[in-house]
Scaffold this active site. Structure first.
Site, PDB file in Angstrom:
ATOM      1  N   ALA A 161       0.840  -1.204   0.000  1.00 54.85           N
ATOM      2  CA  ALA A 161       0.000   0.000   0.000  1.00 54.85           C
ATOM      3  C   ALA A 161       0.874   1.253   0.000  1.00 54.85           C
ATOM      4  O   ALA A 161       0.671   2.162  -0.811  1.00 54.85           O
ATOM      5  CB  ALA A 161      -0.915  -0.015   1.214  1.00 54.85           C
ATOM      6  N   GLY A 162       1.862   1.298   0.872  1.00 57.14           N
ATOM      7  CA  GLY A 162       2.687   2.498   1.008  1.00 57.14           C
ATOM      8  C   GLY A 162       3.528   2.782  -0.219  1.00 57.14           C
ATOM      9  O   GLY A 162       3.545   3.904  -0.731  1.00 57.14           O
ATOM     10  N   ARG A 208     -10.237 -19.641   5.392  1.00 57.31           N
ATOM     11  CA  ARG A 208      -9.237 -19.820   6.439  1.00 57.31           C
ATOM     12  C   ARG A 208      -9.824 -20.003   7.828  1.00 57.31           C
ATOM     13  O   ARG A 208      -9.358 -20.847   8.587  1.00 57.31           O
ATOM     14  CB  ARG A 208      -8.324 -18.590   6.445  1.00 57.31           C
ATOM     15  N   HIS A 250      -2.245 -14.409  11.655  1.00 59.04           N
ATOM     16  CA  HIS A 250      -1.658 -14.083  10.365  1.00 59.04           C
ATOM     17  C   HIS A 250      -1.994 -12.675   9.888  1.00 59.04           C
ATOM     18  O   HIS A 250      -1.169 -11.991   9.305  1.00 59.04           O
ATOM     19  CB  HIS A 250      -2.171 -15.099   9.350  1.00 59.04           C
ATOM     20  N   ARG A 258     -10.635 -12.542   5.944  1.00 57.27           N
ATOM     21  CA  ARG A 258     -10.091 -12.205   4.640  1.00 57.27           C
ATOM     22  C   ARG A 258      -9.859 -13.483   3.841  1.00 57.27           C
ATOM     23  O   ARG A 258      -9.348 -14.464   4.363  1.00 57.27           O
ATOM     24  CB  ARG A 258      -8.764 -11.460   4.782  1.00 57.27           C
TER      25      ARG A 258
END
Lengths: 257, 643, 256
Positions: B43-44, B336, B407, B441
């Site tokens: 992202a950065g 997950r 995680h 996610r």
């Protein structure tokens, strides 16, 4: 992306010079060895002495020989420059360094091997090249009966005779040339020199086992099709055959002649 | 009060319309603005590079010695994109749907749809940058399938997709550094946010080499600082991953969204002992070909653990492939959270394997038979090697042992549709925000979100804010800079004055145990209440009995750790509060009080269909809960089923 | 626990780049063979902290062998005695009870010591900044499948791209040369169609920066390849040489 430097001031450019001069010196070795194999002829040195005259007087070869001397000097100077730079790149040495775990001894000691070879070249040239060019070598006369192929040799003493001649008169070939062969015989009676020559050839072997393939790597020649061939030539021709061929000469003269 | 700023209109048109409605900054005026980017992961880096390309001045910060080392680099499996190159029925809508469902209906529809929409651009962008994705013999891009999806939409670069994507973004960042548009600050840690009149106007950093506490001013601040999984001490995060930047921003007014949503990844290498400093993930992609099993009976498992029998002695009929048995349609590829919880369940039953009994098998025997060892090696070689190195067991010869580990954190700073936090001018991107993954996610979606935020969302939305600011440079002489800097210095001094008997790691490990035990894979009222008390005590212990050595004016890893753990202690309590508040099960948040008869997570849409956004109210004050109701106009809320 | 080891560590301690460093000997007791090398150092550090002594500083982050942050020259070899691993993935089962382990930082003029075993590798960043990228802006790029790339080429580019920038190549090289690192990036882009437009200017810019950073030159010993934790091949250096010489000898820098 505009920054760039002049080719020969870059690290890669300097390596290019090492590679090209090194490979040129390798080609010289082949010629030198083939020519010098004439030392093993049982003809009292006739073919060898004739060849020595040709090599020192035929103009194209003389030009190449100056290139050769230049190559040796450039190869050595650049090696020195690169070594100094490489040393600067690691000002604090490791207390523990296991070089043998990741690389061949010869590859890490090219400078040492090269120094041995440089000393050898100086010795070798003062033994033969210097003497040959500065009248330190007496003349010899060969008379060959062209019908029987029998040759008789007569030393021409002192400064009695100083000219190379080669002609045929009444089926007798007459050759008068500097007797470098005798100088070879003489030099290789000294066991210290013989030992040094053999050691130097061992150094040559290690230098070329790494150097030959390394030169191609530096030039960027690296392809799975021909890389094995380069490695093969590097090891068997330049690492084994050529050094053994050269080392055989002092040994032959010391023990058998 | 919480305005998500989600634009009106049909789902598929929201982003296009919104982009048109956003205010623009004239190209010639962009150079008048400075944007601070904290963190250089996907992202950065992508945000810093893209904003600099537009003409903004960017200052980028990372705590590592190089921006390329941000932990995005460790992502293994892949990145999702709705390209439908495989012609297997994928579409933007399906990726949107899978993500919403995978997140157990706790994510914002509009954000998720936008994510799915721009996913296709990410792949194009990365390929143009020279990211060497896996390809088929025809030269086109290859895909694989991933947990929680029934289509193959995951692009990958062997088991190093995160590395290759990050190096792509890093190269774009380097290009801008070379052009002078980005000033890069390596080995700098953000320790506080500076606000002026309620707007984010700068940050305070510590130079981790010299100790210098510095102020940096900017017209906007982008936090791209990743997740807070290290609150558990043991996680798959890098050792340096921390919540400090986000937490300090939280204390300056940014609400924290859904802090209790933690992802416990099912395929990690099990813990071997107390010395363990971190856990290593084995990519979820392994579940494409590996089969998860444990012995059918406790007796067999016991014999195996004691070494009385070998794995090969257990007959096929005595192996329980429990995921395939319970979820025939998704099998080993269930999401997950489901895979993790089932592993915990069989281990709790006493059927775990390995010396500790806290592991299950992931077996490649069938895959090797079916595909050949070479194919398996080509697909997973680096993962197998890594496993071999860590465990000294050869996964080509015997099944891997795996167990879930912390995680990813779906929670994070609350942001609106523009990725702005509740502090104007302060944005949060990537894992640092709460926005796109709901309560769980899906695999290969973190990379997608990080790059979507950085490449394709923030370059539009930040302009809208800046356009309303005027062109004045930020006043770096404003007293708030000096005031905040002083507070940071005081805090550093306070930490350095601690000379107790415990090490920072002692406290951190204790915190980790509390979090894992009571706020981990399964949570309940009693445990959470207990945890809250324990954390409060631990915090006191930290500030009274920990020891921090050295001085500020040097590289001081003790000091760095201490500051981070101090913030984790505060965050941990908020996570527990949030978990206590959410009396439903959803995704990674499993409240034992709320489960179906079959033991699956049971949501309570009537009472908890909202984002919990917490507001900091001061030291030792309870945080205030704000609710952002989640509206689902396009998908029907159902009980998630992967059967 | 049985099988645990007692070790003697000789560790390089140096306060900063302005002071001189020296070796200090520590005991590491009761070390489990299942620990990673860095976890062993964690144990030593915890003890040091308890005694009020400054812990040994070393760089590390992901501890799964991919971030490239960990370094350490262990018993004369970068990343220790095992090939193909980073220090964080080196486990103590590679050592034996009673062994003495010498731990040094990477040694190179271009990698000055920051503290103890941590060195400054920003020279690598600057080399990448000089040209390790393709000039494309975000957006406005063609569809990903519009550029088919033969699998063998894509795979080879990938192999080069896996470099983790740890600096083991420099540390292992007797000349502290960075050519394996630089060549890996040059190779990746030289192989891929996307990298063609700036192929030759890139090679020149990156080599120039490499030289400016004070790295040594390559003598083709192969130590870098042997010690590289991710198996970057010497072939890359040959390719870089090719790219660079072609650029210098056969390519015009500016059209004329």
């Amino acid at each position: 992306m505009s920054k760039s430097t002049h080719l020969f001031s870059s690290s890669l450019g300097k390596k290019l010079i090492m590679s090209l001069t090194g490979l040129f010196l390798c080609t010289f070795l082949i010629v030198h060895l083939i020519g010098n194999l004439q030392l093993f002829y049982d003809d009292q040195g006739k073919a060898f002495n004739d060849y020595a005259h040709f090599m020192t007087h035929f103009t194209p070869i003389r030009i190449v020989s100056y290139l050769l001397y230049a190559s040796i000097v450039i190869h050595a100077v650049y090696a020195l420059v690169l070594t100094i730079n490489n040393r600067k790149a690691r000002p604090v040495r490791y207390a523990a360094y296991e070089g043998s775990a990741n690389s061949a001894w010869s590859s890490r000691n090219m400078g040492l091997l090269g120094t041995v070879l440089l000393v050898f070249i100086v010795t070798h040239m003062s033994n033969f090249w210097w003497k040959y060019h500065n009248d330190g070598v007496p003349y010899i006369e060969y008379r060959t009966d062209l019908t029987t192929q029998e040759t008789t040799a007569t030393e021409l003493v002192g400064e009695e005779y100083t000219d190379y001649v080669k002609y045929v008169d009444n089926d007798i070939e007459i050759l008068k040339a500097k007797d470098l062969y005798k100088q070879v015989q003489f030099t290789f009676q000294n066991w210290v020199l013989v030992a040094f020559y053999v050691i130097a050839m061992a150094a040559l072997s290690f230098h070329l086992i790494h150097g030959f393939k390394s030169a191609f790597q530096t030039l960027g020649f690296d392809h799975q099709k021909y890389a094995p061939i380069i490695r093969f030539i590097g090891i068997w021709l330049f690492g084994v055959a050529i050094p053994i061929g050269f080392a055989a000469m002092p040994i032959y003269f010391y023990f058998f002649n | 009060m919480l305005d998500s700023k989600v634009p009106a209109g049909p789902l598929a048109e929201k982003w296009s319309k919104h982009k048109f409605n956003l205010k623009l900054v004239n190209p010639a005026n962009k150079r008048k603005y400075t944007i601070i980017v904290v963190g250089t992961g996907l992202a950065g880096s992508s945000a810093a590079a893209s904003l600099a390309e537009l003409g903004y001045n960017v200052k980028a910060f990372c705590y590592q010695d190089s921006p390329r080392r941000a932990h995005s680099i460790a992502a293994q499996g892949g990145i999702n994109a709705a390209k439908n190159y495989q012609n297997d029925g994928d579409s933007v809508y399906r990726l949107f749907y899978d993500t919403i469902k995978g997140g157990d209906y706790r994510a914002r529809e509009a954000n998720v749809y936008r994510l799915a929409e721009v996913s296709v651009n990410i792949i194009d962008q990365c390929v143009a940058q020279g990211v060497p994705f896996a390809r088929e013999y025809g030269g086109l891009l290859d895909n694989r399938s991933f947990g929680g999806a029934q289509v193959s939409r995951t692009f990958y670069a062997r088991g190093q997709t995160g590395q290759q994507l990050l190096l792509g973004a890093y190269s774009a960042l380097n290009r801008q550094i070379n052009k002078g548009k980005v000033t890069m600050y390596n080995r700098h840690e953000m320790l506080d946010l500076v606000t002026i009149d309620g707007h984010a106007r700068g940050i305070i950093t510590r130079n981790m080499v010299t100790g210098a506490i510095e102020s940096h001013e900017g017209h906007a601040v982008l936090l791209c600082t990743g997740g807070y999984g290290n609150v558990f001490f043991l996680s798959t995060n890098a050792m340096g991953c921390n919540v400090t930047a986000a937490w300090r921003a939280h204390k300056r007014g940014a609400f924290f969204g859904n802090p209790c949503y933690t992802q416990i990844h099912p395929t990690c290498i099990p813990v071997t002992g107390d010395h363990q400093s971190k856990l290593t993930l084995m990519s979820e992609s392994l579940r494409n070909d590996g089969r998860v099993w444990v012995p059918k009976t406790v007796e067999l498992a016991q014999k195996l653990r004691k070494g009385e029998i070998k794995i090969s002695d257990i007959k096929e009929a005595d192996r329980d492939y429990y995921l395939e048995r319970k979820y025939p349609s998704f099998g080993n590829l269930v999401p997950r959270d489901v895979a993790s919880r089932n592993a915990k369940e069989v281990v709790d039953e006493g059927r775990g394997v390995g010396a500790s009994g806290i592991a299950v098998f992931l077996d490649f025997e069938d895959a090797i038979k079916r595909l050949g060892e070479d194919t398996v090696r080509a697909k997973y070689g680096n993962l197998f090697d890594m496993y071999y190195q860590i465990t000294d067991e050869n996964p080509y010869k015997q099944p891997m042992r795996i167990y879930p580990a912390v995680h990813y954190t779906m929670g994070g700073l609350w942001v609106d549709y523009n990725l702005m936090t509740t502090v104007p001018g302060l944005y949060a991107l990537g894992e640092c925000n709460f926005s796109d993954h709901g309560a769980n996610r899906l695999g290969a979606s973190a990379l997608m979100q990080g790059l979507a935020d950085g490449y394709f969302v923030i370059p539009y939305t930040v302009g809208d804010y800046l356009a309303g600011l005027g062109f004045d440079p930020v006043d770096k002489n404003h007293p708030n800079f000096e005031k905040t800097r002083k507070e940071v210095e005081d805090n550093v001094r306070k930490l350095l004055s601690l000379k107790g008997s415990k090490t920072v790691d002692d406290i951190h490990k204790k915190l980790g145990h509390i979090m894992w035990e009571y706020c981990g894979m399964a949570r309940n009222e009693v445990g959470l209440t207990k945890a809250k008390g324990l954390i409060q005590e631990l915090r006191k212990e930290f500030w009274s009995d920990v020891t921090v050595l050295g001085e500020n004016e040097e590289m001081n890893q003790s000091l760095e750790k201490a500051g981070r753990v101090a913030d984790f202690l505060e965050l941990g309590e908020l996570m527990v509060d949030d978990a206590l508040n959410r009396r439903e099960s959803c995704g990674g948040h499993f409240r034992e009080e709320s489960q179906t008869e079959e033991g699956e997570a049971k949501r309570d849409d009537k009472n908890f269909r909202y984002v919990a956004a917490w507001e900091y109210k001061g030291e030792n004050q309870p945080e205030v809960l704000h609710k952002e109701p989640l509206e689902f106009e396009n998908v029907k809320l159902t009980q998630r089923s992967y059967k | 626990m049985s099988g645990n080891m007692n070790l003697t560590l000789k560790v390089w301690r140096q306060k900063n780049d302005k002071t001189r460093g020296k070796f200090i000997t520590y005991q590491a007791n009761n070390i489990s063979p299942d620990m990673s090398f860095l976890e062993m150092l964690d144990v030593v550090n915890e003890e040091l902290v308890r005694k009020g002594e400054d812990p040994i500083h070393f760089d590390h982050d992901c501890r799964e062998g991919i971030c490239g942050m960990c370094s350490l020259h262990i018993n004369g070899r970068p990343h220790g005695p095992k090939q193909g691993t980073t220090t964080c993935q080196l486990h103590m089962r590679s050592f034996h009870d009673g062994q003495t382990i010498v731990i040094e930082p990477w040694r190179a003029a271009a990698f000055p010591v920051i503290k103890d075993l941590a060195v400054d590798r920003s020279a690598f960043d600057r080399i990448q900044q000089a040209g390790g990228y393709i000039n494309v802006n975000t957006g406005g790029v063609p569809d990903a499948n519009s550029i088919p790339i033969p699998k063998v080429i894509a795979d080879e580019a990938f192999e080069s791209a896996t470099c983790i920038s740890c600096g083991a190549c420099v540390a292992a090289c007797k000349n502290a040369s960075a050519m394996l690192f630089v060549s890996a990036k040059i190779s990746q882009y030289a192989l891929l169609p996307q990298g063609q437009t700036e192929r030759y200017s890139r090679a020149q810019a990156m080599v120039a920066q490499m030289d400016a950073e004070g790295f040594g030159s390559c003598t083709n010993t192969g130590a870098c390849e042997a010690e590289c934790p991710v198996g970057i091949k010497l072939t890359n250096i040959a390719r870089m040489n090719r790219e660079y010489l072609t650029a210098k000898l056969f390519k015009e820098e500016e059209p004329h």
